[in-house]
Design a protein around this motif. Structure first.
Motif, mmCIF file in Angstrom:
data_model
loop_
_atom_site.group_PDB
_atom_site.id
_atom_site.type_symbol
_atom_site.label_atom_id
_atom_site.label_comp_id
_atom_site.label_asym_id
_atom_site.label_seq_id
_atom_site.Cartn_x
_atom_site.Cartn_y
_atom_site.Cartn_z
ATOM 1 N N UNK A 80 21.941 -46.809 35.163
ATOM 2 C CA UNK A 80 21.107 -45.660 35.500
ATOM 3 C C UNK A 80 21.956 -44.409 35.790
ATOM 4 N N UNK A 81 23.065 -44.575 36.511
ATOM 5 C CA UNK A 81 23.910 -43.426 36.842
ATOM 6 C C UNK A 81 24.548 -42.835 35.584
ATOM 7 N N UNK A 82 24.926 -43.698 34.651
ATOM 8 C CA UNK A 82 25.482 -43.208 33.388
ATOM 9 C C UNK A 82 24.446 -42.386 32.637
ATOM 10 N N UNK A 83 23.224 -42.859 32.605
ATOM 11 C CA UNK A 83 22.161 -42.125 31.908
ATOM 12 C C UNK A 83 21.878 -40.793 32.603
ATOM 13 N N UNK A 84 21.969 -40.770 33.915
ATOM 14 C CA UNK A 84 21.792 -39.517 34.646
ATOM 15 C C UNK A 84 22.885 -38.522 34.260
ATOM 16 N N UNK A 85 24.126 -38.996 34.186
ATOM 17 C CA UNK A 85 25.249 -38.120 33.818
ATOM 18 C C UNK A 85 25.137 -37.636 32.378
ATOM 19 N N UNK A 86 24.756 -38.528 31.467
ATOM 20 C CA UNK A 86 24.584 -38.142 30.063
ATOM 21 C C UNK A 86 23.480 -37.092 29.951
ATOM 22 N N UNK A 87 22.355 -37.331 30.612
ATOM 23 C CA UNK A 87 21.246 -36.384 30.568
ATOM 24 C C UNK A 87 21.621 -35.031 31.146
ATOM 25 N N UNK A 88 22.319 -35.044 32.274
ATOM 26 C CA UNK A 88 22.721 -33.799 32.933
ATOM 27 C C UNK A 88 23.628 -32.970 32.026
ATOM 28 N N UNK A 89 24.657 -33.599 31.485
ATOM 29 C CA UNK A 89 25.610 -32.882 30.641
ATOM 30 C C UNK A 89 24.969 -32.423 29.334
ATOM 31 N N UNK A 90 24.249 -33.332 28.685
ATOM 32 C CA UNK A 90 23.634 -32.984 27.398
ATOM 33 C C UNK A 90 22.549 -31.928 27.582
ATOM 34 N N UNK A 91 21.732 -32.064 28.621
ATOM 35 C CA UNK A 91 20.689 -31.067 28.875
ATOM 36 C C UNK A 91 21.279 -29.691 29.129
ATOM 37 N N UNK A 92 22.366 -29.653 29.893
ATOM 38 C CA UNK A 92 23.015 -28.375 30.198
ATOM 39 C C UNK A 92 23.532 -27.705 28.928
ATOM 40 N N UNK A 93 24.350 -28.418 28.157
ATOM 41 C CA UNK A 93 24.972 -27.794 27.000
ATOM 42 C C UNK A 93 23.998 -27.559 25.853
ATOM 43 N N UNK A 94 22.978 -28.399 25.727
ATOM 44 C CA UNK A 94 21.976 -28.154 24.687
ATOM 45 C C UNK A 94 21.201 -26.877 24.997
ATOM 46 N N UNK A 95 20.736 -26.752 26.212
ATOM 47 C CA UNK A 95 19.943 -25.573 26.571
ATOM 48 C C UNK A 95 20.810 -24.314 26.573
ATOM 49 N N UNK A 96 22.074 -24.450 26.981
ATOM 50 C CA UNK A 96 22.974 -23.298 26.955
ATOM 51 C C UNK A 96 23.159 -22.808 25.523
ATOM 52 N N UNK A 97 23.359 -23.739 24.590
ATOM 53 C CA UNK A 97 23.491 -23.374 23.177
ATOM 54 C C UNK A 97 22.214 -22.716 22.669
ATOM 55 N N UNK A 98 21.065 -23.248 23.081
ATOM 56 C CA UNK A 98 19.783 -22.660 22.682
ATOM 57 C C UNK A 98 19.640 -21.243 23.252
ATOM 58 N N UNK A 99 20.114 -21.035 24.472
ATOM 59 C CA UNK A 99 20.073 -19.703 25.066
ATOM 60 C C UNK A 99 20.956 -18.712 24.325
ATOM 61 N N UNK A 100 22.104 -19.175 23.859
ATOM 62 C CA UNK A 100 22.977 -18.307 23.069
ATOM 63 C C UNK A 100 22.324 -17.947 21.739
ATOM 64 N N UNK A 101 21.643 -18.911 21.135
ATOM 65 C CA UNK A 101 20.905 -18.625 19.896
ATOM 66 C C UNK A 101 19.802 -17.601 20.149
ATOM 67 N N UNK A 102 19.110 -17.738 21.249
ATOM 68 C CA UNK A 102 18.047 -16.789 21.583
ATOM 69 C C UNK A 102 18.619 -15.385 21.780
ATOM 70 N N UNK A 103 19.759 -15.287 22.444
ATOM 71 C CA UNK A 103 20.420 -13.988 22.636
ATOM 72 C C UNK A 103 20.759 -13.358 21.294
ATOM 73 N N UNK A 104 21.296 -14.161 20.375
ATOM 74 C CA UNK A 104 21.653 -13.633 19.056
ATOM 75 C C UNK A 104 20.412 -13.210 18.271
ATOM 76 N N UNK A 105 19.308 -13.943 18.398
ATOM 77 C CA UNK A 105 18.065 -13.557 17.714
ATOM 78 C C UNK A 105 17.546 -12.225 18.238
ATOM 79 N N UNK A 106 17.635 -12.017 19.553
ATOM 80 C CA UNK A 106 17.202 -10.747 20.137
ATOM 81 C C UNK A 106 18.039 -9.595 19.590
ATOM 82 N N UNK A 107 19.339 -9.818 19.459
ATOM 83 C CA UNK A 107 20.205 -8.771 18.907
ATOM 84 C C UNK A 107 19.831 -8.475 17.459
#
Length: 172
Positions: free
Chosen positions: A138-165
């Protein structure tokens, strides 16, 4: 406790490995050129880091919940990080500077957990204990989810910034 030469070598080399990984991650958390294909890759790779284990966890609701809770918290931290990111539109191109400490922390959480699993596998060699799968804890899945969720959404936010530009350029 029986310490073999291999065990001693691992004890000596593990801090070096952690230091090298930390320095590599730290080097990536500086001002960077925004490359759209990298942002798409981040969304796809980190999204797969959530979706692939999720498909294996439908019979284990506790670990599935840990993965999804980790992804939710990672997404939340990412939203906060995007607000703290410095975005630049210069003549040389588009650049962004992520909040380094938060990005390093998110990456090192997963690195530490994988390192722990490696030590556990090594310690159980020859004892007839099967090696754990990534989705078994369970702790491994929590860590995987935390890291993947962070970097996936961060990448999506960068894409959104570029679309706005791009929309701003198309509007002019």
């Amino acid at each position: 406790m029986d310490l073999s030469i291999t065990t001693l070598a691992l004890l000596v080399l593990t801090p070096l490995l952690v230091w090298r990984v930390y320095n590599r991650i730290k080097a990536r958390m500086t001002r960077q050129r925004s490359i759209v294909s990298r942002h798409y890759t981040g969304v796809l790779v980190f999204g797969a880091m959530i979706l692939v284990p999720m498909t294996q966890l439908f019979d284990n609701p506790t670990n599935l919940a840990a993965l999804l809770v980790g992804a939710a918290f990672g997404t939340g931290w990412s939203m906060w990080a995007l607000k703290r990111t410095r975005f630049e539109d210069t003549e040389q191109g588009y650049f962004f500077t992520p909040p380094a400490r938060l990005g390093i922390l998110m990456a090192m959480i997963l690195v530490a957990r994988i390192l722990y699993l490696g030590v556990e596998i090594y310690a159980n060699q020859g004892k007839g204990i099967p090696a754990p799968k990534l989705t078994d804890d369970m702790l491994t899945m929590l860590c995987v989810g935390l890291t993947a969720g962070y970097f996936e959404w961060y990448s999506a936010g960068l894409l959104q910034w570029r679309r706005k530009l791009r929309k701003a350029v198309d509007f002019e």
